[in-house]
Scaffold this motif. Structure first.
Motif, short mmCIF file in Angstrom:
data_model
loop_
_atom_site.label_atom_id
_atom_site.label_comp_id
_atom_site.label_asym_id
_atom_site.label_seq_id
_atom_site.Cartn_x
_atom_site.Cartn_y
_atom_site.Cartn_z
N TYR A 27 6.89 -16.41 81.47
CA TYR A 27 6.71 -17.69 80.80
C TYR A 27 5.79 -17.52 79.60
N THR A 28 5.78 -18.53 78.76
CA THR A 28 4.92 -18.49 77.57
C THR A 28 3.50 -18.84 77.98
N ARG A 29 2.53 -18.17 77.36
CA ARG A 29 1.12 -18.42 77.70
C ARG A 29 0.71 -19.84 77.29
N GLU A 30 1.37 -20.38 76.29
CA GLU A 30 1.10 -21.75 75.82
C GLU A 30 2.39 -22.33 75.25
N ILE B 239 1.91 -16.11 70.33
CA ILE B 239 2.03 -16.53 71.73
C ILE B 239 2.62 -15.39 72.54
N ASP B 240 1.92 -15.01 73.61
CA ASP B 240 2.38 -13.93 74.47
C ASP B 240 3.31 -14.47 75.55
N SER C 144 5.13 -13.86 85.62
CA SER C 144 4.62 -14.87 86.54
C SER C 144 4.62 -14.41 88.00
N ASN D 190 0.65 -11.87 85.42
CA ASN D 190 -0.04 -12.16 84.15
C ASN D 190 -0.03 -10.99 83.17
N VAL E 262 1.22 -8.98 80.09
CA VAL E 262 1.93 -9.35 78.86
C VAL E 262 3.18 -8.47 78.77
N ILE F 259 4.25 -13.73 79.39
CA ILE F 259 3.59 -13.05 80.49
C ILE F 259 4.40 -13.16 81.79
#
Length: 129
Positions: A70-73, A111-112, A116, A99, A101, A114
């Protein structure tokens, strides 16, 4: 010329329906926000809409062939199809850690992407002598 748009706010669990009067990307009036985050959310939706993106990437030598990521943000909404295409090209070696990358600075956004979950290496079966 000003127009009014209806936006359902997801900044908190209330899910307020916002009436946003705007000219292009400039908000003139925001009505219906049940908390202070609603106005910020409406402005962001007009100027730079972003979404969290969840997907999977290939794992080489992993217990399973894919690992969820998923995207970190929040990721820029107009770029999500490009991101999906890029993620189909990514393959990471096992083991993968939670977590970790798996794609830094996706599409130059800073945006990294990562992992899950952990993905251990596949167990190898050794022949007995």
């Amino acid at each position: 010329m000003a127009e009014t748009s209806e936006i359902i706010c997801v900044a908190c669990p209330k899910g307020c329906t916002l009436q946003v009067k705007h000219e292009g990307k400039e908000a003139l009036e925001i009505v219906g926000a049940g908390c202070r985050r609603g106005k910020d959310y409406a402005i962001c939706e007009l100027q730079d809409p972003r979404r969290m993106v969840a997907s999977t990437v290939k794992v080489k030598g992993g217990l399973h062939p894919l690992v969820p990521v998923y995207t970190r943000e929040g990721f820029p909404k107009p770029m999500i199809p490009q991101l999906a295409k890029k993620l189909r090209e990514v393959e990471v070696p096992a083991p993968v850690k939670l977590n970790q990358v798996v794609l830094p600075d996706a599409l130059g956004t800073g945006i990294d992407i990562i992992a899950s979950r952990d993905m251990p290496m596949a167990k190898t079966i050794q022949a007995s002598s």
